[in-house]
Design a protein around this motif. Structure first.
Motif, PDB file in Angstrom:
ATOM      1  N   LYS A 180       0.819  -1.220   0.000  1.00  0.00           N
ATOM      2  CA  LYS A 180       0.000   0.000   0.000  1.00  0.00           C
ATOM      3  C   LYS A 180       0.850   1.267   0.000  1.00  0.00           C
ATOM      4  O   LYS A 180       0.425   2.300  -0.505  1.00  0.00           O
ATOM      5  N   GLU A 181       2.055   1.182   0.533  1.00  0.00           N
ATOM      6  CA  GLU A 181       2.953   2.348   0.574  1.00  0.00           C
ATOM      7  C   GLU A 181       3.551   2.660  -0.796  1.00  0.00           C
ATOM      8  O   GLU A 181       4.109   3.728  -0.997  1.00  0.00           O
ATOM      9  N   GLY A 182       3.420   1.735  -1.713  1.00  0.00           N
ATOM     10  CA  GLY A 182       3.941   1.916  -3.068  1.00  0.00           C
ATOM     11  C   GLY A 182       4.336   0.582  -3.658  1.00  0.00           C
ATOM     12  O   GLY A 182       4.826  -0.300  -2.942  1.00  0.00           O
ATOM     13  N   HIS A 183       4.092   0.434  -4.952  1.00  0.00           N
ATOM     14  CA  HIS A 183       4.417  -0.813  -5.638  1.00  0.00           C
ATOM     15  C   HIS A 183       4.578  -0.548  -7.131  1.00  0.00           C
ATOM     16  O   HIS A 183       4.222   0.520  -7.618  1.00  0.00           O
ATOM     17  N   ILE A 184       5.102  -1.532  -7.820  1.00  0.00           N
ATOM     18  CA  ILE A 184       5.255  -1.427  -9.268  1.00  0.00           C
ATOM     19  C   ILE A 184       3.881  -1.628  -9.907  1.00  0.00           C
ATOM     20  O   ILE A 184       3.147  -2.559  -9.550  1.00  0.00           O
ATOM     21  N   LYS A 185       3.546  -0.737 -10.827  1.00  0.00           N
ATOM     22  CA  LYS A 185       2.242  -0.782 -11.490  1.00  0.00           C
ATOM     23  C   LYS A 185       2.012  -2.162 -12.109  1.00  0.00           C
ATOM     24  O   LYS A 185       2.859  -2.699 -12.817  1.00  0.00           O
ATOM     25  N   GLY A 186       0.837  -2.714 -11.815  1.00  0.00           N
ATOM     26  CA  GLY A 186       0.449  -4.008 -12.368  1.00  0.00           C
ATOM     27  C   GLY A 186       0.827  -5.197 -11.501  1.00  0.00           C
ATOM     28  O   GLY A 186       0.469  -6.333 -11.822  1.00  0.00           O
ATOM     29  N   ALA A 187       1.534  -4.947 -10.407  1.00  0.00           N
ATOM     30  CA  ALA A 187       1.964  -6.051  -9.544  1.00  0.00           C
ATOM     31  C   ALA A 187       0.818  -6.558  -8.682  1.00  0.00           C
ATOM     32  O   ALA A 187       0.044  -5.775  -8.138  1.00  0.00           O
ATOM     33  N   LYS A 188       0.750  -7.856  -8.556  1.00  0.00           N
ATOM     34  CA  LYS A 188      -0.190  -8.491  -7.642  1.00  0.00           C
ATOM     35  C   LYS A 188       0.543  -8.696  -6.320  1.00  0.00           C
ATOM     36  O   LYS A 188       1.712  -9.058  -6.305  1.00  0.00           O
ATOM     37  N   ASN A 189      -0.140  -8.463  -5.219  1.00  0.00           N
ATOM     38  CA  ASN A 189       0.479  -8.624  -3.901  1.00  0.00           C
ATOM     39  C   ASN A 189       0.160 -10.006  -3.334  1.00  0.00           C
ATOM     40  O   ASN A 189      -0.993 -10.352  -3.128  1.00  0.00           O
ATOM     41  N   ILE A 190       1.213 -10.811  -3.123  1.00  0.00           N
ATOM     42  CA  ILE A 190       1.090 -12.098  -2.455  1.00  0.00           C
ATOM     43  C   ILE A 190       2.153 -12.114  -1.358  1.00  0.00           C
ATOM     44  O   ILE A 190       3.343 -12.246  -1.634  1.00  0.00           O
ATOM     45  N   ASP A 191       1.708 -11.950  -0.130  1.00  0.00           N
ATOM     46  CA  ASP A 191       2.588 -11.838   1.026  1.00  0.00           C
ATOM     47  C   ASP A 191       3.364 -13.142   1.240  1.00  0.00           C
ATOM     48  O   ASP A 191       2.768 -14.202   1.433  1.00  0.00           O
ATOM     49  N   PHE A 192       4.681 -13.050   1.219  1.00  0.00           N
ATOM     50  CA  PHE A 192       5.546 -14.216   1.420  1.00  0.00           C
ATOM     51  C   PHE A 192       5.261 -14.902   2.757  1.00  0.00           C
ATOM     52  O   PHE A 192       5.417 -16.111   2.884  1.00  0.00           O
ATOM     53  N   PHE A 193       4.861 -14.140   3.746  1.00  0.00           N
ATOM     54  CA  PHE A 193       4.633 -14.696   5.077  1.00  0.00           C
ATOM     55  C   PHE A 193       3.232 -15.297   5.255  1.00  0.00           C
ATOM     56  O   PHE A 193       2.931 -15.859   6.312  1.00  0.00           O
ATOM     57  N   ALA A 194       2.389 -15.203   4.251  1.00  0.00           N
ATOM     58  CA  ALA A 194       1.029 -15.757   4.336  1.00  0.00           C
ATOM     59  C   ALA A 194       1.089 -17.280   4.414  1.00  0.00           C
ATOM     60  O   ALA A 194       1.926 -17.919   3.765  1.00  0.00           O
ATOM     61  N   ASP A 195       0.190 -17.858   5.202  1.00  0.00           N
ATOM     62  CA  ASP A 195       0.127 -19.318   5.351  1.00  0.00           C
ATOM     63  C   ASP A 195      -0.135 -20.019   4.024  1.00  0.00           C
ATOM     64  O   ASP A 195       0.333 -21.130   3.799  1.00  0.00           O
ATOM     65  N   ASP A 196      -0.879 -19.359   3.154  1.00  0.00           N
ATOM     66  CA  ASP A 196      -1.245 -19.967   1.870  1.00  0.00           C
ATOM     67  C   ASP A 196      -0.427 -19.393   0.707  1.00  0.00           C
ATOM     68  O   ASP A 196      -0.887 -19.364  -0.432  1.00  0.00           O
ATOM     69  N   PHE A 197       0.795 -18.957   0.991  1.00  0.00           N
ATOM     70  CA  PHE A 197       1.630 -18.305  -0.021  1.00  0.00           C
ATOM     71  C   PHE A 197       1.676 -19.097  -1.331  1.00  0.00           C
ATOM     72  O   PHE A 197       1.310 -18.576  -2.385  1.00  0.00           O
ATOM     73  N   LEU A 198       2.087 -20.338  -1.299  1.00  0.00           N
ATOM     74  CA  LEU A 198       2.212 -21.119  -2.532  1.00  0.00           C
ATOM     75  C   LEU A 198       0.860 -21.386  -3.189  1.00  0.00           C
ATOM     76  O   LEU A 198       0.761 -21.392  -4.419  1.00  0.00           O
ATOM     77  N   LYS A 199      -0.169 -21.575  -2.405  1.00  0.00           N
ATOM     78  CA  LYS A 199      -1.505 -21.830  -2.966  1.00  0.00           C
ATOM     79  C   LYS A 199      -1.981 -20.667  -3.812  1.00  0.00           C
ATOM     80  O   LYS A 199      -2.718 -20.853  -4.776  1.00  0.00           O
ATOM     81  N   GLN A 200      -1.559 -19.461  -3.468  1.00  0.00           N
ATOM     82  CA  GLN A 200      -2.003 -18.280  -4.215  1.00  0.00           C
ATOM     83  C   GLN A 200      -1.415 -18.226  -5.621  1.00  0.00           C
ATOM     84  O   GLN A 200      -1.835 -17.416  -6.442  1.00  0.00           O
TER      85      GLN A 200
END
Length: 125
Positions: A54-74
């Motif tokens: 939310k503080e800034g990202h590359i346009k068009g990037a999808k956010n998938i948090d590495f620390f999320a329990d379902d990281f690979l499933k996403q």
């Protein structure tokens, strides 16, 4: 003891070389990365937290948090044969994510050298 130190150093060297030589994982500098992700339908993923995203990202990037329990499933809907562009804040998390994704069958993973910090430092939007 004299023989143990060179042996341990050799094991360390071989292990670190193997970790860096994953044939499915590349690191790309900011300018080349920018050109690559400017194409249409690119698989671009920011593996930082939602707050960082939310503080800034590359346009068009999808956010998938590495620390999320379902990281690979996403990543189930992603094409394992197509290039997958990853980045994080500095390159540490995305390198770890790349390893996991390579182990999961992704064949062409490209990590942004220096992460989003390098992107911003280069004046990219």
């Amino acid at each position: 003891m004299k023989k143990l130190i060179p042996f341990l150093f050799g094991i360390f060297l071989i292990t670190s070389m193997n970790a860096q030589q994953d044939p499915y994982f590349k690191v790309m500098d900011v300018d080349k990365y920018e050109q690559a992700v400017a194409r249409k339908n690119v698989q671009l993923v920011d593996v930082r937290t939602a707050e960082e995203y939310k503080e800034g990202h590359i346009k068009g990037a999808k956010n998938i948090d590495f620390f999320a329990d379902d990281f690979l499933k996403q990543f189930r809907s992603f094409d394992k044969e197509e290039p997958l562009y990853l980045y994080c804040r500095s390159g540490n998390r995305s390198a770890k994510a790349s390893k996991q994704l390579s182990d999961a069958g992704f064949k062409n993973i490209i990590d942004l050298k220096g992460g989003y910090k390098a992107w911003k430092a280069a004046g990219k939007k």
